[in-house]
Design a protein around this motif. Structure first.
Motif, PDB file in Angstrom:
ATOM      1  N   ASP A   1       1.027  -1.057   0.015  1.00  0.00           N
ATOM      2  CA  ASP A   1       0.044  -0.159  -0.112  1.00  0.00           C
ATOM      3  C   ASP A   1       0.975   1.309   0.166  1.00  0.00           C
ATOM      4  N   THR A   2       0.374   2.416   0.270  1.00  0.00           N
ATOM      5  CA  THR A   2       1.108   3.669   0.173  1.00  0.00           C
ATOM      6  C   THR A   2       2.182   3.596   1.407  1.00  0.00           C
ATOM      7  N   HIS A   3       2.024   3.156   2.557  1.00  0.00           N
ATOM      8  CA  HIS A   3       2.905   3.108   3.556  1.00  0.00           C
ATOM      9  C   HIS A   3       4.085   2.425   3.012  1.00  0.00           C
ATOM     10  N   VAL A   4       3.647   0.787   2.748  1.00  0.00           N
ATOM     11  CA  VAL A   4       4.931   0.000   2.547  1.00  0.00           C
ATOM     12  C   VAL A   4       5.764   0.428   1.205  1.00  0.00           C
ATOM     13  N   HIS A   5       5.176   1.213   0.246  1.00  0.00           N
ATOM     14  CA  HIS A   5       5.616   1.697  -0.894  1.00  0.00           C
ATOM     15  C   HIS A   5       6.760   2.947  -0.561  1.00  0.00           C
ATOM     16  N   ARG A   6       6.001   3.848   0.338  1.00  0.00           N
ATOM     17  CA  ARG A   6       7.073   4.896   0.802  1.00  0.00           C
ATOM     18  C   ARG A   6       7.934   4.360   1.509  1.00  0.00           C
ATOM     19  N   ILE A   7       8.002   3.478   2.497  1.00  0.00           N
ATOM     20  CA  ILE A   7       8.979   3.179   3.614  1.00  0.00           C
ATOM     21  C   ILE A   7      10.177   2.497   3.139  1.00  0.00           C
TER      22      ILE A   7
ATOM     23  N   ASP B   1      19.099   2.913  12.579  1.00  0.00           N
ATOM     24  CA  ASP B   1      20.409   2.499  12.111  1.00  0.00           C
ATOM     25  C   ASP B   1      20.176   1.505  10.910  1.00  0.00           C
ATOM     26  N   VAL B   2      19.081   1.240  10.364  1.00  0.00           N
ATOM     27  CA  VAL B   2      19.053   0.405   9.049  1.00  0.00           C
ATOM     28  C   VAL B   2      18.245   1.113   7.900  1.00  0.00           C
ATOM     29  N   CYS B   3      18.130   2.308   8.119  1.00  0.00           N
ATOM     30  CA  CYS B   3      17.495   3.283   7.069  1.00  0.00           C
ATOM     31  C   CYS B   3      18.468   4.196   6.620  1.00  0.00           C
ATOM     32  N   ASP B   4      18.172   4.519   5.209  1.00  0.00           N
ATOM     33  CA  ASP B   4      19.150   5.231   4.369  1.00  0.00           C
ATOM     34  C   ASP B   4      18.427   6.740   4.228  1.00  0.00           C
ATOM     35  N   GLN B   5      17.325   7.087   4.849  1.00  0.00           N
ATOM     36  CA  GLN B   5      16.607   8.254   4.899  1.00  0.00           C
ATOM     37  C   GLN B   5      16.275   8.810   3.256  1.00  0.00           C
ATOM     38  N   VAL B   6      16.082   8.167   2.478  1.00  0.00           N
ATOM     39  CA  VAL B   6      16.173   8.659   1.152  1.00  0.00           C
ATOM     40  C   VAL B   6      15.079   9.940   1.093  1.00  0.00           C
ATOM     41  N   GLY B   7      15.341  10.694   0.753  1.00  0.00           N
ATOM     42  CA  GLY B   7      14.312  11.819   0.770  1.00  0.00           C
ATOM     43  C   GLY B   7      13.919  12.559   2.172  1.00  0.00           C
ATOM     44  N   VAL B   8      14.751  12.345   3.093  1.00  0.00           N
ATOM     45  CA  VAL B   8      14.496  12.988   4.078  1.00  0.00           C
ATOM     46  C   VAL B   8      15.751  13.783   4.581  1.00  0.00           C
TER      47      VAL B   8
ATOM     48  N   PRO C   1      16.888  16.276   7.427  1.00  0.00           N
ATOM     49  CA  PRO C   1      16.727  16.656   8.902  1.00  0.00           C
ATOM     50  C   PRO C   1      17.392  18.190   8.915  1.00  0.00           C
ATOM     51  N   GLU C   2      18.455  18.557   7.958  1.00  0.00           N
ATOM     52  CA  GLU C   2      19.300  19.745   8.295  1.00  0.00           C
ATOM     53  C   GLU C   2      18.457  21.002   7.647  1.00  0.00           C
ATOM     54  N   THR C   3      17.453  20.392   6.673  1.00  0.00           N
ATOM     55  CA  THR C   3      16.747  21.688   6.254  1.00  0.00           C
ATOM     56  C   THR C   3      15.225  21.481   6.476  1.00  0.00           C
ATOM     57  N   ASP C   4      15.020  20.459   7.291  1.00  0.00           N
ATOM     58  CA  ASP C   4      13.652  20.319   7.728  1.00  0.00           C
ATOM     59  C   ASP C   4      12.589  19.850   6.609  1.00  0.00           C
ATOM     60  N   GLU C   5      13.234  18.990   5.433  1.00  0.00           N
ATOM     61  CA  GLU C   5      12.591  18.908   4.389  1.00  0.00           C
ATOM     62  C   GLU C   5      12.404  17.411   4.113  1.00  0.00           C
ATOM     63  N   VAL C   6      11.210  17.228   3.385  1.00  0.00           N
ATOM     64  CA  VAL C   6      10.973  15.727   2.858  1.00  0.00           C
ATOM     65  C   VAL C   6      10.328  15.837   1.740  1.00  0.00           C
ATOM     66  N   VAL C   7      10.843  14.991   0.709  1.00  0.00           N
ATOM     67  CA  VAL C   7      10.370  14.704  -0.310  1.00  0.00           C
ATOM     68  C   VAL C   7      10.266  13.175  -0.458  1.00  0.00           C
ATOM     69  N   ASP C   8       9.120  12.866  -1.800  1.00  0.00           N
ATOM     70  CA  ASP C   8       9.033  11.586  -2.108  1.00  0.00           C
ATOM     71  C   ASP C   8      10.583  11.007  -2.466  1.00  0.00           C
ATOM     72  N   PRO C   9      10.957   9.715  -2.302  1.00  0.00           N
ATOM     73  CA  PRO C   9      12.290   9.247  -2.598  1.00  0.00           C
ATOM     74  C   PRO C   9      12.524   9.486  -4.071  1.00  0.00           C
ATOM     75  N   ALA C  10      11.320   9.193  -4.902  1.00  0.00           N
ATOM     76  CA  ALA C  10      11.601   9.303  -6.447  1.00  0.00           C
ATOM     77  C   ALA C  10      12.097  10.696  -6.871  1.00  0.00           C
ATOM     78  N   ASP C  11      11.617  11.675  -6.066  1.00  0.00           N
ATOM     79  CA  ASP C  11      12.150  13.102  -6.116  1.00  0.00           C
ATOM     80  C   ASP C  11      13.395  13.675  -5.506  1.00  0.00           C
ATOM     81  N   ALA C  12      14.120  12.580  -4.708  1.00  0.00           N
ATOM     82  CA  ALA C  12      15.392  12.904  -4.053  1.00  0.00           C
ATOM     83  C   ALA C  12      16.567  12.806  -5.011  1.00  0.00           C
ATOM     84  N   PRO C  13      17.487  13.907  -4.952  1.00  0.00           N
ATOM     85  CA  PRO C  13      18.648  14.061  -5.687  1.00  0.00           C
ATOM     86  C   PRO C  13      19.342  12.910  -5.622  1.00  0.00           C
ATOM     87  N   LYS C  14      19.648  12.483  -6.937  1.00  0.00           N
ATOM     88  CA  LYS C  14      20.622  11.238  -7.163  1.00  0.00           C
ATOM     89  C   LYS C  14      22.015  11.437  -6.493  1.00  0.00           C
TER      90      LYS C  14
END
Length: 270
Positions: free
Chosen positions: A180-186, A248-255, A257-270
């Motif tokens: 679902d949307t949660h699984v897809h995002r996480i 400890d097991v997460c890459d935080q793709v699209g998150v 913290p330093e800028t308080d910004e969250v984007v969809d992983p697909a929109d994260a800079p490569k």
């Protein structure tokens, strides 16, 4: 593992929705994905699923589409109260339902006009193809999962997630990890699946890397984790990395913290 029961307001139906509690040893995990699922099992619950009536599960899953469980649950309860009789099975009741009345009954689920039409069509299909809801249930439990999935995907309003939920919660099929949307995002945010992976591509990764017996609670516990910690807009790690049990097991793709910004992983800079 948490002593908190699985919530009833959940597509699985909670403690009364079928399935049974099972224990797994996290020390046996062979992939990072399995480590995540084991940890979620310790945080929430570990269950194998199955036992729900297939047509009732189909109804429940259709009602849950594009809305929250809290919104769809009252609609489900109202529908069951009105249409699930003792002498006529639910499929027959819905096949003969007045669409406007059914729409009014399920109004809290949203998209009620569209969903009422889909439910009536699905009920007619079950009767035409199988003769009754009970025969449909036997088909879901007895036929090969791939065949059941292909059959369900031909039904209007049934997508991959709905088909997989029926296989899991009604059929009790191991190795099925609905997305679902949660699984897809996480799992894209964690870096387990590619940032641009589709729902089906995420499912393929999870079903490859998670043992069959753990896929069921992996699905439901991930959803709970997405509601409590890894939300779409304000994941727990945004303000405090230590607040997330998966830090400890997460890459935080699209998150960020330093800028308080969250984007969809697909929109994260490569």
């Amino acid at each position: 593992m948490s002593d908190d029961p699985e919530p009833a307001i959940n597509i699985s139906g909670g403690a009364d929705g079928g399935g049974m509690a099972t224990d797994f040893d996290p020390a046996t995990a062979e992939t990072r994905t399995e480590v995540v699922v084991d940890r979620l099992g310790e945080l929430y619950w570990q269950k194998t699923y199955g036992g729900q009536d297939a047509f009732t599960c189909l109804v429940r899953t259709i009602l849950s589409q594009n809305t929250s469980d809290k919104a769809s649950q009252p609609a489900h309860d109202a529908l069951i109260d009105r249409y699930d009789g003792t002498t006529v099975d639910l499929a027959e009741s819905l096949a003969n339902a007045e669409q406007s009345l059914l729409a009014e009954t399920i109004k809290t689920a949203g998209l009620y006009n569209q969903k009422s039409e889909i439910l009536i069509d699905a009920a007619v299909w079950v009767l035409e193809e199988f003769g009754s809801a009970s025969e449909f249930d036997s088909y879901v439990r007895g036929e090969s999962p791939s065949t059941v999935r292909e059959t369900l995907l031909e039904v209007r309003g049934v997508g991959p997630k709905t088909a997989d939920c029926i296989l899991l919660f009604a059929g009790g099929r191991g190795g099925v990890f609905p997305v679902d949307t949660h699984v897809h995002r996480i799992y894209r945010r964690m870096g387990i699946a590619a940032p641009s992976a589709t729902h089906e591509e995420v499912r393929a990764v999870l079903e490859r890397d998670v043992p069959a017996a753990k896929c069921g609670f992996g699905h439901t516990a991930t959803i709970q984790f997405g509601r409590e910690y890894c939300t779409a807009r304000k994941p727990a790690c945004l303000e405090d990395p230590e607040a997330c049990p998966m830090a400890d097991v997460c890459d935080q793709v699209g998150v960020y913290p330093e800028t308080d910004e969250v984007v969809d992983p697909a929109d994260a800079p490569k």
